[in-house]
Design a protein around this motif. Structure first.
Motif, PDB file in Angstrom:
ATOM      1  N   ARG A  63      -9.709   9.074   4.179  1.00 24.78           N
ATOM      2  CA  ARG A  63      -9.165   9.422   2.811  1.00 24.78           C
ATOM      3  C   ARG A  63      -9.794  10.680   2.268  1.00 24.78           C
ATOM      4  O   ARG A  63      -9.225  11.106   1.191  1.00 24.78           O
TER       5      ARG A  63
ATOM      6  N   GLU B 128       0.841  -1.247  -0.026  1.00 26.71           N
ATOM      7  CA  GLU B 128      -0.114   0.164   0.046  1.00 26.71           C
ATOM      8  C   GLU B 128       0.997   1.181  -0.038  1.00 26.71           C
ATOM      9  O   GLU B 128       0.583   2.138  -0.817  1.00 26.71           O
TER      10      GLU B 128
ATOM     11  N   PHE C 254      -9.168   4.696  -2.606  1.00 24.44           N
ATOM     12  CA  PHE C 254      -9.025   4.186  -1.303  1.00 24.44           C
ATOM     13  C   PHE C 254     -10.280   4.297  -0.286  1.00 24.44           C
ATOM     14  O   PHE C 254     -10.513   3.489   0.655  1.00 24.44           O
TER      15      PHE C 254
ATOM     16  N   GLY D 245      -6.971   2.136  -6.658  1.00 30.75           N
ATOM     17  CA  GLY D 245      -7.104   2.632  -5.170  1.00 30.75           C
ATOM     18  C   GLY D 245      -8.292   1.803  -4.555  1.00 30.75           C
ATOM     19  O   GLY D 245      -7.914   1.641  -3.422  1.00 30.75           O
TER      20      GLY D 245
ATOM     21  N   THR E  37      -6.060   8.434  -6.476  1.00 30.14           N
ATOM     22  CA  THR E  37      -5.670   7.029  -5.900  1.00 30.14           C
ATOM     23  C   THR E  37      -6.724   6.936  -4.716  1.00 30.14           C
ATOM     24  O   THR E  37      -7.302   6.018  -4.250  1.00 30.14           O
ATOM     25  N   TYR E  38      -6.940   8.077  -3.909  1.00 32.08           N
ATOM     26  CA  TYR E  38      -7.416   8.134  -2.673  1.00 32.08           C
ATOM     27  C   TYR E  38      -9.013   8.295  -2.650  1.00 32.08           C
ATOM     28  O   TYR E  38      -9.872   7.853  -1.640  1.00 32.08           O
TER      29      TYR E  38
ATOM     30  N   THR F 104      -3.258  -1.813 -11.499  1.00 30.78           N
ATOM     31  CA  THR F 104      -1.866  -0.860 -11.732  1.00 30.78           C
ATOM     32  C   THR F 104      -1.091  -1.401 -12.848  1.00 30.78           C
ATOM     33  O   THR F 104      -0.478  -0.617 -13.416  1.00 30.78           O
TER      34      THR F 104
ATOM     35  N   GLY G  40      -6.960   0.353  -1.124  1.00 33.33           N
ATOM     36  CA  GLY G  40      -7.570   0.577   0.128  1.00 33.33           C
ATOM     37  C   GLY G  40      -8.352  -0.273   0.899  1.00 33.33           C
ATOM     38  O   GLY G  40      -8.495  -0.415   2.316  1.00 33.33           O
TER      39      GLY G  40
ATOM     40  N   ASP H  48       2.242   1.923  -3.345  1.00 33.86           N
ATOM     41  CA  ASP H  48       1.578   2.571  -4.241  1.00 33.86           C
ATOM     42  C   ASP H  48       1.213   4.243  -3.854  1.00 33.86           C
ATOM     43  O   ASP H  48       1.052   4.814  -4.828  1.00 33.86           O
ATOM     44  N   ALA H  49       1.165   4.365  -2.622  1.00 35.28           N
ATOM     45  CA  ALA H  49       0.865   5.795  -2.090  1.00 35.28           C
ATOM     46  C   ALA H  49       2.072   6.776  -2.542  1.00 35.28           C
ATOM     47  O   ALA H  49       1.601   7.751  -2.961  1.00 35.28           O
TER      48      ALA H  49
ATOM     49  N   ARG I  15      -5.981   5.128 -11.660  1.00 30.61           N
ATOM     50  CA  ARG I  15      -5.371   5.117 -10.336  1.00 30.61           C
ATOM     51  C   ARG I  15      -6.579   5.100  -9.368  1.00 30.61           C
ATOM     52  O   ARG I  15      -6.333   4.320  -8.205  1.00 30.61           O
TER      53      ARG I  15
END
Length: 470
Positions: A397, A31, A67, A118, A63-64, A98, A122, A34-35, A114
């Motif tokens: 998030r 994780e 997440f 995510g 991404t978030y 990804t 997440g 990736d972040a 993305r």
């Protein structure tokens, strides 16, 4: 009295727990890679696709969004269908998406993929701590979970190394980096063979034979190392007390906001929002901010490696203090240190001062993260643990989504002072929530925490309060 909990509580830290630590830690490391990798990709694709500062912030936030969705539904699904299956499918989904993201040719598709990837990451990140904490005795639960979260630091360092060595190789180096980030799918072969479902969760779902089989296998693994297990000592808690709950998909979500659990839910959401906002405002943007101060991309990425290396002592010192000082005191102390770092950054004039303050911020923020991951799963009862952790992570998030865009907007206007002034204020807000709304968990079994805070282990305060068995 829960016989499964009593048998788990008597187990010493063993090879089984170390293996569990590594399996869960790898999940957190993936994780973090990736972040963090987006921080090294953003400066490249910003130039490649001629993005504005705000558009770059949208990419950082994309991404978030995923997440948030993944963390929310991982908790709900984990309490309904089990922790293990969610953890494994989430990693699979993330890795596939990804890999696909490495082949896009415009920033809109990049942002969309993305976000979709995510969702998987997440979900995987939100389920690990509430899952694995249920195997661990209260004697070392805080240190275990803090050390588990410490694998985030290895992920950030790995991302920095990929950013330094792989991305500058060619104009397409960012694509190679994303392919590398998708490779963790191979660990599923290990997880599938070696990872048990949580026996505490199996027990509260009425699957007693399966819970018994899991605990018996763990005991055999411990005994094969030459350890003689102590007699079983009864612990507070009654797994049967939760059988009256339906465990419906959104029923658990409603239970989180019924007294007396509503106070704990509010605290955890405030904590996660403040910490996640500040972490991602800092770690997503710091390589780019260093470049905007005049550093070359190579120097910015090399300095970022030093900043990310500071995460390691931050996590593991916090894991130690979680047992020595308690979770609440540790979280608040490291938040105070992060506020000092934020004030330092807001007033830093030279590159040297910026780098030193950033290293200190990295140390302090990840000390908070370790305490947060140790504390949050403990404050919710077993039948709501994954939901409680997942919703707190999901709410946090929102901070991760907003902070990269806000930094992209604020930095051109107010510079470092504006960015880190906001960071300091939000950290203070989170610390106050923990001080006034948090509960004490140190030295107590999960069942004792539930009994003391919620009576019968539910959110709605039924009359069958548990008695302590000594």
């Amino acid at each position: 009295m829960s016989p499964i909990a009593a048998r788990l509580e008597r187990l010493p830290f063993s090879r089984f727990h170390f293996k569990l630590l590594v399996m869960g830690g790898l999940g957190f490391m993936f994780e973090a890679i990736d972040a963090a990798i987006i921080a090294f990709i953003l400066p490249v694709v910003r130039t490649k696709w001629h993005l504005s500062s705000f558009e770059t912030g949208i990419l950082g936030s994309s991404t978030y969004v995923g997440f948030l969705i993944g963390a929310l539904f991982a908790g709900l699904l984990g309490d309904r269908f089990g922790r293990r299956v969610v953890m494994m499918w989430a990693l699979t989904f993330f890795c596939v998406m990804t890999f696909a993201n490495a082949f896009v040719s415009d920033w809109h598709t990049f942002a969309a993929l993305r976000a979709i990837a995510g969702i998987g990451m997440g979900a995987e990140g939100a389920i690990i701590a509430p899952f694995l904490v249920e195997f661990v005795s209260n004697r070392y639960r805080g240190a275990f979970t803090g050390a588990l979260a410490g694998f985030f630091s290895f992920g950030f360092v790995a991302a920095a190394l990929i950013g330094y060595f792989v991305i500058p190789l060619s104009p397409e180096g960012w694509r190679y980096a994303l392919v590398l980030v998708s490779l963790p799918v191979i660990v599923l072969l290990w997880w599938r063979r070696s990872l048990h479902e949580s026996p505490r969760w199996l027990e509260i779902r009425g699957r007693h034979a399966e819970a018994e089989a899991v605990v018996a296998d763990i005991e055999q693994q411990v005994e094969r190392t030459g350890v003689t297990l102590a007699p079983v000592t009864p612990v507070e808690g009654d797994a049967a007390a939760t059988h009256g709950h339906s465990g419906s998909f959104f029923g658990n979500l409603r239970l989180l906001w019924k007294p007396p659990m509503a106070k704990t839910t509010l605290m955890s959401w405030c904590l996660w929002l403040s910490v996640t906002f500040c972490s991602y405002a800092f770690f997503v943007w710091i390589p780019g901010l260093l470049m905007q101060r005049g550093m070359t991309i190579t120097k910015s990425f090399s300095v970022s490696i030093l900043i990310y290396l500071a995460q390691i002592p931050g996590y593991y010192s916090s894991a130690y203090f979680c047992e020595k000082l308690g979770r609440k005191a540790t979280i608040v102390t490291y938040m105070a240190l992060a506020c000092v770092a934020g004030i330092w950054l807001a007033n830093a004039a030279s590159d040297t001062s910026v780098v030193m303050a950033s290293i200190f911020m990295s140390f302090a923020m990840n000390g908070v993260n370790a305490g947060e991951y140790a504390y949050t799963p403990e404050v919710f009862p077993t039948h709501l643990r994954a939901t409680g952790m997942g919703t707190a992570s999901a709410f946090g998030r929102i901070g991760a989504i907003c902070s990269p865009m806000l930094v992209g907007y604020v930095y051109p206007i107010w510079g470092f002072a504006g960015v880190f002034g906001i960071t300091t204020a939000i950290l203070l807000f989170g610390a106050l929530a923990v001080i006034f709304l948090g509960v004490s968990t140190s030295g107590k079994t999960l069942e004792e925490i539930t009994a003391e805070e919620y009576g019968d282990g539910s959110a709605d305060g039924n009359v069958n309060r548990l008695k302590t068995v000594r």
